[in-house]
Design a protein around this motif. Sequence first.
Motif, short mmCIF file in Angstrom:
data_model
loop_
_atom_site.label_atom_id
_atom_site.label_comp_id
_atom_site.label_asym_id
_atom_site.label_seq_id
_atom_site.Cartn_x
_atom_site.Cartn_y
_atom_site.Cartn_z
N ALA A 193 0.82 -1.22 0.00
CA ALA A 193 0.00 0.00 0.00
C ALA A 193 0.85 1.27 0.00
CB ALA A 193 -0.92 0.00 1.21
N GLY A 194 2.16 1.12 -0.07
CA GLY A 194 3.05 2.29 0.01
C GLY A 194 3.02 3.13 -1.26
N MET A 195 2.69 4.43 -1.08
CA MET A 195 2.63 5.34 -2.23
C MET A 195 4.02 5.57 -2.83
SD MET A 195 -0.48 6.26 -2.58
CE MET A 195 -2.02 6.35 -1.72
N TYR A 196 5.04 5.58 -1.98
CA TYR A 196 6.40 5.83 -2.48
C TYR A 196 6.89 4.62 -3.29
CZ TYR A 196 6.21 9.79 0.69
OH TYR A 196 5.83 10.95 1.32
N GLY A 197 6.56 3.44 -2.79
CA GLY A 197 6.92 2.23 -3.53
C GLY A 197 6.19 2.15 -4.85
N ASP A 220 7.02 -6.18 6.35
CA ASP A 220 6.08 -5.92 7.44
C ASP A 220 6.66 -4.70 8.16
OD1 ASP A 220 4.71 -5.74 9.79
OD2 ASP A 220 4.95 -7.86 10.36
N LEU A 221 6.00 -3.55 8.00
CA LEU A 221 6.58 -2.30 8.52
C LEU A 221 6.58 -2.25 10.05
CD1 LEU A 221 5.32 0.30 5.89
CD2 LEU A 221 7.50 -0.93 5.96
N ARG A 222 5.82 -3.15 10.69
CA ARG A 222 5.86 -3.21 12.16
C ARG A 222 6.94 -4.17 12.65
NH1 ARG A 222 -0.30 -4.53 12.60
NH2 ARG A 222 0.48 -5.66 10.80
N ASN A 223 7.51 -4.93 11.70
CA ASN A 223 8.56 -5.88 12.05
C ASN A 223 9.51 -5.96 10.85
OD1 ASN A 223 10.01 -7.92 13.28
ND2 ASN A 223 8.64 -9.54 12.54
N LYS A 224 10.32 -4.91 10.70
CA LYS A 224 11.14 -4.76 9.49
C LYS A 224 12.21 -5.85 9.40
CE LYS A 224 10.26 0.14 9.50
NZ LYS A 224 10.72 1.47 9.88
N SER A 225 12.48 -6.28 8.18
CA SER A 225 13.46 -7.36 7.99
C SER A 225 14.87 -6.83 8.25
CB SER A 225 13.37 -7.90 6.56
OG SER A 225 13.89 -6.94 5.66
N HIS A 256 17.31 5.71 7.00
CA HIS A 256 15.88 5.99 7.19
C HIS A 256 15.07 4.76 7.62
CE1 HIS A 256 16.44 9.97 5.59
NE2 HIS A 256 16.90 9.51 4.43
N LYS A 257 15.59 3.55 7.29
CA LYS A 257 14.91 2.29 7.64
C LYS A 257 13.51 2.24 7.05
CE LYS A 257 17.43 2.02 12.06
NZ LYS A 257 18.18 3.27 11.97
N LYS A 258 13.35 2.79 5.82
CA LYS A 258 12.03 2.85 5.19
C LYS A 258 12.06 2.16 3.84
CE LYS A 258 10.41 7.07 7.35
NZ LYS A 258 9.70 8.32 7.18
N ILE A 259 10.86 1.74 3.41
CA ILE A 259 10.72 1.27 2.03
C ILE A 259 10.26 2.47 1.21
CG2 ILE A 259 10.24 -1.12 2.63
CD1 ILE A 259 7.36 0.98 1.53
N PRO A 260 10.48 2.48 -0.11
CA PRO A 260 11.07 1.42 -0.91
C PRO A 260 12.61 1.47 -0.91
CG PRO A 260 10.44 3.24 -2.32
CD PRO A 260 10.02 3.61 -0.92
N CYS A 317 18.16 4.08 -2.14
CA CYS A 317 17.06 4.45 -1.25
C CYS A 317 16.47 5.78 -1.68
CB CYS A 317 17.57 4.59 0.19
SG CYS A 317 18.40 3.10 0.79
N GLU A 318 15.26 6.05 -1.21
CA GLU A 318 14.48 7.26 -1.49
C GLU A 318 13.86 7.15 -2.89
OE1 GLU A 318 13.64 10.09 0.45
OE2 GLU A 318 14.29 8.71 1.97
N SER A 319 12.53 7.15 -2.91
CA SER A 319 11.79 6.83 -4.13
C SER A 319 12.16 7.70 -5.34
CB SER A 319 10.29 6.91 -3.87
OG SER A 319 9.93 8.19 -3.41
N SER A 320 12.33 9.02 -5.13
CA SER A 320 12.64 9.88 -6.28
C SER A 320 14.04 9.59 -6.82
CB SER A 320 12.54 11.36 -5.90
OG SER A 320 11.20 11.65 -5.58
N1 GSH Z 1 11.08 9.90 1.43
C1 GSH Z 1 10.87 8.47 1.38
C2 GSH Z 1 9.61 8.12 2.13
C3 GSH Z 1 9.43 6.60 2.28
C4 GSH Z 1 8.36 6.27 3.31
O1 GSH Z 1 7.83 7.14 4.03
N2 GSH Z 1 8.05 4.96 3.41
C5 GSH Z 1 7.10 4.50 4.40
C6 GSH Z 1 6.04 3.61 3.76
S1 GSH Z 1 5.12 4.46 2.50
C7 GSH Z 1 7.82 3.63 5.43
O2 GSH Z 1 8.72 2.89 5.13
N3 GSH Z 1 7.36 3.75 6.67
C8 GSH Z 1 7.89 2.96 7.75
C9 GSH Z 1 8.42 3.81 8.86
O3 GSH Z 1 8.28 5.05 8.81
O4 GSH Z 1 8.98 3.24 9.80
C10 GSH Z 1 10.82 8.03 -0.08
O5 GSH Z 1 10.48 8.85 -0.95
O6 GSH Z 1 11.18 6.87 -0.36
#
Ligand code: GSH
Length: 117
Positions: free
Chosen positions: A14-18, A38-43, A53-57, A67-70
Amino acid sequence: MAKQEEVILLDFWAGMYGMKVRIALAEKGVSYEHREEDLRNKSQLLLEMNPVHKKIPVLIHNGKPICESSIIVEYIDEVWKDKSPLFPSDTYGKARARFWSDFIDKKGWSHVVGSPS
Ligand SMILES: N[C@@H](CCC(=O)N[C@@H](CS)C(=O)NCC(=O)O)C(=O)O
Protein backbone atom coordinates in the motif's frame (compact mmCIF):
# COMPACT_ATOMS: atom_id res chain seq x y z
CA MET A 1 25.26 -13.00 -23.79
CA ALA A 2 23.60 -10.17 -21.79
CA LYS A 3 24.73 -9.81 -18.20
CA GLN A 4 22.20 -11.20 -15.72
CA GLU A 5 20.70 -8.40 -13.63
CA GLU A 6 19.52 -8.99 -10.08
CA VAL A 7 16.82 -6.48 -9.13
CA ILE A 8 15.02 -6.71 -5.80
CA LEU A 9 12.45 -4.22 -4.49
CA LEU A 10 11.82 -4.03 -0.75
CA ASP A 11 8.30 -2.64 -0.62
CA PHE A 12 4.93 -2.56 1.10
CA TRP A 13 1.90 -3.14 -1.12
CA ALA A 14 0.00 0.00 0.00
CA GLY A 15 3.05 2.29 0.01
CA MET A 16 2.63 5.34 -2.23
CA TYR A 17 6.40 5.83 -2.48
CA GLY A 18 6.92 2.23 -3.53
CA MET A 19 4.19 2.65 -6.11
CA LYS A 20 6.30 5.30 -7.88
CA VAL A 21 9.12 2.79 -8.16
CA ARG A 22 6.81 -0.03 -9.31
CA ILE A 23 5.44 2.23 -12.07
CA ALA A 24 8.97 3.19 -13.18
CA LEU A 25 10.06 -0.47 -13.32
CA ALA A 26 6.88 -1.38 -15.25
CA GLU A 27 7.42 1.47 -17.76
CA LYS A 28 10.95 0.19 -18.36
CA GLY A 29 9.88 -3.46 -18.53
CA VAL A 30 12.39 -4.44 -15.85
CA SER A 31 11.85 -7.85 -14.21
CA TYR A 32 12.39 -7.78 -10.47
CA GLU A 33 11.74 -9.68 -7.29
CA HIS A 34 9.20 -7.97 -5.04
CA ARG A 35 9.82 -8.54 -1.33
CA GLU A 36 6.98 -7.47 0.87
CA GLU A 37 7.99 -5.84 4.17
CA ASP A 38 6.08 -5.92 7.44
CA LEU A 39 6.58 -2.30 8.52
CA ARG A 40 5.86 -3.21 12.16
CA ASN A 41 8.56 -5.88 12.05
CA LYS A 42 11.14 -4.76 9.49
CA SER A 43 13.46 -7.36 7.99
CA GLN A 44 17.16 -7.43 8.78
CA LEU A 45 17.75 -6.88 5.06
CA LEU A 46 15.77 -3.60 5.08
CA LEU A 47 17.64 -2.36 8.17
CA GLU A 48 20.97 -3.20 6.50
CA MET A 49 20.08 -1.77 3.09
CA ASN A 50 18.56 1.48 4.40
CA PRO A 51 20.26 2.08 7.76
CA VAL A 52 19.67 5.86 7.63
CA HIS A 53 15.88 5.99 7.19
CA LYS A 54 14.91 2.29 7.64
CA LYS A 55 12.03 2.85 5.19
CA ILE A 56 10.72 1.27 2.03
CA PRO A 57 11.07 1.42 -0.91
CA VAL A 58 14.63 0.19 -1.39
CA LEU A 59 15.85 -1.03 -4.76
CA ILE A 60 18.70 -3.53 -4.57
CA HIS A 61 20.47 -3.70 -7.92
CA ASN A 62 23.14 -6.36 -8.19
CA GLY A 63 23.56 -6.26 -4.41
CA LYS A 64 23.77 -2.46 -4.14
CA PRO A 65 20.98 -0.54 -2.35
CA ILE A 66 19.37 2.64 -3.68
CA CYS A 67 17.06 4.45 -1.25
CA GLU A 68 14.48 7.26 -1.49
CA SER A 69 11.79 6.83 -4.13
CA SER A 70 12.64 9.88 -6.28
CA ILE A 71 16.33 8.95 -6.32
CA ILE A 72 15.38 5.36 -7.21
CA VAL A 73 13.17 6.55 -10.11
CA GLU A 74 16.03 8.65 -11.52
CA TYR A 75 18.42 5.72 -11.08
CA ILE A 76 16.06 3.41 -12.97
CA ASP A 77 15.76 5.97 -15.77
CA GLU A 78 19.54 6.21 -16.12
CA VAL A 79 20.35 2.51 -15.85
CA TRP A 80 17.67 1.31 -18.31
CA LYS A 81 18.05 4.38 -20.51
CA ASP A 82 17.27 2.68 -23.83
CA LYS A 83 13.58 2.10 -22.91
CA SER A 84 10.71 4.58 -22.26
CA PRO A 85 12.36 7.74 -20.90
CA LEU A 86 10.76 8.83 -17.62
CA PHE A 87 12.00 12.44 -17.72
CA PRO A 88 12.16 15.10 -20.45
CA SER A 89 15.60 15.19 -22.10
CA ASP A 90 16.08 18.98 -21.82
CA THR A 91 17.49 20.45 -18.63
CA TYR A 92 14.57 22.82 -17.99
CA GLY A 93 11.97 20.09 -18.53
CA LYS A 94 13.91 17.82 -16.16
CA ALA A 95 13.99 20.57 -13.50
CA ARG A 96 10.20 21.02 -13.82
CA ALA A 97 9.60 17.27 -13.52
CA ARG A 98 11.77 17.18 -10.38
CA PHE A 99 9.88 20.18 -8.95
CA TRP A 100 6.49 18.41 -9.30
CA SER A 101 7.87 15.12 -8.05
CA ASP A 102 9.19 16.93 -4.96
CA PHE A 103 5.88 18.80 -4.55
CA ILE A 104 3.88 15.55 -4.61
CA ASP A 105 6.29 13.92 -2.13
CA LYS A 106 5.97 16.84 0.28
CA LYS A 107 2.36 17.89 -0.20
CA GLY A 108 0.50 15.61 -2.57
CA TRP A 109 0.32 12.36 -0.63
CA SER A 110 -1.37 14.09 2.30
CA HIS A 111 -4.26 14.94 -0.04
CA VAL A 112 -4.44 11.29 -1.10
CA VAL A 113 -4.07 9.59 2.28
CA GLY A 114 -5.00 12.48 4.58
CA SER A 115 -2.87 14.53 6.96
CA PRO A 116 -2.22 13.31 10.47
CA SER A 117 -4.36 15.43 12.82
N1 GSH B 1 11.08 9.90 1.43
C1 GSH B 1 10.87 8.47 1.38
C2 GSH B 1 9.61 8.12 2.13
C3 GSH B 1 9.43 6.60 2.28
C4 GSH B 1 8.36 6.27 3.31
O1 GSH B 1 7.83 7.14 4.03
N2 GSH B 1 8.05 4.96 3.41
C5 GSH B 1 7.10 4.50 4.40
C6 GSH B 1 6.04 3.61 3.76
S1 GSH B 1 5.12 4.46 2.50
C7 GSH B 1 7.82 3.63 5.43
O2 GSH B 1 8.72 2.89 5.13
N3 GSH B 1 7.36 3.75 6.67
C8 GSH B 1 7.89 2.96 7.75
C9 GSH B 1 8.42 3.81 8.86
O3 GSH B 1 8.28 5.05 8.81
O4 GSH B 1 8.98 3.24 9.80
C10 GSH B 1 10.82 8.03 -0.08
O5 GSH B 1 10.48 8.85 -0.95
O6 GSH B 1 11.18 6.87 -0.36
